[in-house]
Design an enzyme around this catalytic site. Structure first.
Site, PDB file in Angstrom:
ATOM      1  CD  GLU A 194      29.347 -10.272  -2.033  1.00 35.04           C
ATOM      2  OE1 GLU A 194      29.370  -9.131  -2.492  1.00 35.04           O
ATOM      3  OE2 GLU A 194      28.824 -10.556  -0.956  1.00 35.04           O
ATOM      4  CG  HIS A 212      26.326 -10.733   2.460  1.00 27.13           C
ATOM      5  ND1 HIS A 212      27.267 -10.433   3.411  1.00 27.13           N
ATOM      6  CD2 HIS A 212      26.618  -9.973   1.383  1.00 27.13           C
ATOM      7  CE1 HIS A 212      28.100  -9.520   2.921  1.00 27.13           C
ATOM      8  NE2 HIS A 212      27.721  -9.218   1.689  1.00 27.13           N
ATOM      9  N   GLY A 240      34.628  -5.041   1.874  1.00 27.53           N
ATOM     10  CA  GLY A 240      34.794  -3.884   2.759  1.00 27.53           C
ATOM     11  C   GLY A 240      36.235  -3.625   3.149  1.00 27.53           C
ATOM     12  CD  GLU A 285      28.875  -7.843   5.581  1.00 29.23           C
ATOM     13  OE1 GLU A 285      27.738  -7.350   5.495  1.00 29.23           O
ATOM     14  OE2 GLU A 285      29.864  -7.365   5.003  1.00 29.23           O
ATOM     15  CG  ASN A 304      24.413  -5.782   0.670  1.00 21.50           C
ATOM     16  OD1 ASN A 304      23.549  -5.345   1.417  1.00 21.50           O
ATOM     17  ND2 ASN A 304      25.260  -6.741   1.026  1.00 21.50           N
ATOM     18  CD1 TRP A 305      21.850   0.148  -1.075  1.00 23.23           C
ATOM     19  CD2 TRP A 305      20.427   1.433   0.087  1.00 23.23           C
ATOM     20  NE1 TRP A 305      21.170   0.936  -1.973  1.00 23.23           N
ATOM     21  CE2 TRP A 305      20.286   1.733  -1.282  1.00 23.23           C
ATOM     22  CE3 TRP A 305      19.621   2.115   1.009  1.00 23.23           C
ATOM     23  CZ2 TRP A 305      19.379   2.694  -1.758  1.00 23.23           C
ATOM     24  CZ3 TRP A 305      18.721   3.060   0.545  1.00 23.23           C
ATOM     25  CH2 TRP A 305      18.610   3.355  -0.830  1.00 23.23           C
ATOM     26  CE  LYS A 306      27.978  -5.104   2.640  1.00 24.03           C
ATOM     27  NZ  LYS A 306      29.333  -5.573   2.868  1.00 24.03           N
ATOM     28  N   GLY A 347      28.878  -3.078  -2.162  1.00 26.28           N
ATOM     29  CA  GLY A 347      28.562  -2.607  -0.818  1.00 26.28           C
ATOM     30  C   GLY A 347      28.886  -1.123  -0.694  1.00 26.28           C
ATOM     31  N   GLY A 348      30.061  -0.823  -0.169  1.00 22.59           N
ATOM     32  CA  GLY A 348      30.462   0.562   0.113  1.00 22.59           C
ATOM     33  C   GLY A 348      30.179   1.546  -1.014  1.00 22.59           C
ATOM     34  CB  SER A 366      36.822  -3.780  -2.507  1.00 20.85           C
ATOM     35  OG  SER A 366      36.865  -3.968  -1.091  1.00 20.85           O
TER      36      SER A 366
HETATM   37  P1  PGA Z   1      31.932  -4.053  -0.458  1.00 22.61           P
HETATM   38  O1  PGA Z   1      30.767  -5.085  -0.056  1.00 22.61           O
HETATM   39  O2  PGA Z   1      31.644  -3.602  -1.874  1.00 22.61           O
HETATM   40  O3  PGA Z   1      31.808  -2.939   0.537  1.00 22.61           O
HETATM   41  O4  PGA Z   1      33.216  -4.776  -0.361  1.00 22.61           O
HETATM   42  C1  PGA Z   1      30.274  -6.029  -0.973  1.00 22.61           C
HETATM   43  C2  PGA Z   1      29.242  -6.925  -0.328  1.00 22.61           C
HETATM   44  O5  PGA Z   1      29.427  -7.314   0.833  1.00 22.61           O
HETATM   45  O6  PGA Z   1      28.216  -7.277  -0.944  1.00 22.61           O
END
Ligand code: PGA
Length: 254
Positions: free
Chosen positions: A169, A97, A175, A99, A9-11, A236-237, A215
Site C-alpha cells: 500500500e 497498516h 485515501g 495509518e 478495511n472499514w477503518k 478502504g473508501g 484508492s
Molecule cells: P483507500 O484505503 O482504498 O481508501 O485508499 C486503502 C487502505 O488503507 O487499506
C-alpha cells in the site's frame, strides 16, 4: 495457484446499524459477483465484529480485524487480544497498516511481535508495507519496502510465513484518489516476491498472495488485478458501499 483476496478495511467507520446494512447488501450480491477462487474478507471496527460474525455465519465472506495487541491479555487499556478476535470469529487481522505506523508510532519491531503472535495463534495476518511520497521521490521505495519486510518478518519461520497475506500500500495512494499505475504496482510486487524468495524460499514466495491497496475502486480494479504479481486488493473508501465493494470483487478473475 494463488487465490485472489479482496479485503475491505472499514477503518473507523460504521456503527452497528450501518454494519448490518452494508453486510446485508454485500451478502445479497456476493454470490453473483464472486468467482470460486476469490476470497472475500471484511474488516469492520472492533465494535462491529460480533454482529458481523453473526450476520456472516454460514456465508462465503470471511471476517478480519484491523489491529491486534502483541500481548496475550492483562493491563493494556484499550487493546484487543488474539484470543478475543478468535472468539468473535475472526480468521484474519491487518498488521502494520500505514495509518498505525504513521499515527500510532508502530515500528517494524512491534509489527514483528504482532505478526508472530497472530501466526502463533492461527490468525492469518494481512501484513502491510508501503512507501511515502517523499520516499518514492527520493528513489527509496525498494529500500523502504526491504526494511519493512525484513523488520516486520523478523523471527517468522518459513512455515509461519506460508500462512500470511501481504499488502503493498503506497502511502501516497491511500485515501487520496491517486492510484499507483498497474505497472508501478506490479514493479513493487515483483520486488516483494523476490525479497520473500531471499528471506524464505522461492516456492513460498510464489504461493503468498500479495494485495495492492491505495484508492482501489471498481474502475481501476481489473487493470490492477490483471498484473502477474497482484493477487487481490485491500480496499478502504470503496469498501463502505456494497455496490463498489462488489464491483471490485467482480473484477477479480483468475
Ligand atoms: P483507500 O484505503 O482504498 O481508501 O485508499 C486503502 C487502505 O488503507 O487499506
Amino acid at each position: 495457484m494463488r487465490p485472489i483476496v479482496i479485503a475491505g478495511n472499514w477503518k473507523m467507520n460504521l456503527d452497528l446499524g450501518e454494519t448490518r446494512t452494508l453486510l446485508n447488501g454485500i451478502l445479497q450480491g456476493v454470490a453473483s459477483a464472486r468467482k470460486e477462487s476469490t476470497h472475500v474478507i471484511v474488516c469492520p471496527p472492533f465494535t462491529s465484529l460480533s454482529l458481523a460474525s453473526e450476520i456472516l455465519r454460514g456465508s462465503a465472506i470471511r471476517l478480519g480485524a484491523q489491529n491486534m495487541s502483541h500481548h496475550d491479555n492483562g493491563a493494556f487499556t484499550g487493546e484487543i487480544s488474539w484470543g478475543m478476535l478468535k472468539a468473535v470469529g475472526c480468521r484474519y487481522v491487518i498488521i502494520g497498516h500505514s495509518e498505525r505506523r504513521q499515527f500510532y508510532g508502530e515500528t517494524d519491531k512491534l509489527i514483528s511481535l504482532k505478526m508472530k503472535k497472530a501466526l502463533d495463534h492461527d490468525l492469518i495476518p494481512i501484513f502491510c508495507v508501503g512507501e511515502t511520497l517523499e520516499q518514492r521521490e527520493r528513489g527509496e521505495t525498494e529500500t523502504v519496502i526491504t526494511n519493512q519486510i525484513r523488520g516486520g518478518l523478523e523471527g517468522v519461520s518459513t512455515g509461519e510465513a506460508a500462512r500470511m497475506i501481504l499488502a503493498y500500500e503506497p502511502v501516497w495512494a491511500i485515501g487520496t484518489g491517486k492510484t499507483a499505475t498497474p505497472q508501478q504496482a506490479q514493479d513493487v510486487h515483483k520486488v516483494i516476491r523476490s525479497l520473500l524468495a531471499d528471506q524464505f524460499d522461492s516456492t513460498l514466495a510464489a504461493s503468498i498472495p500479495i494485495q495492492y491497496g491505495g484508492s482501489v475502486k471498481p474502475e481501476n480494479a481489473s487493470d490492477l488485478l490483471a498484473c502477474d504479481d497482484i493477487d487481490g486488493a485491500l480496499v478502504g473508501g470503496a469498501c463502505l458501499k456494497a455496490e463498489s465493494f462488489l464491483g471490485i470483487v467482480a473484477s477479480a478473475n483468475r
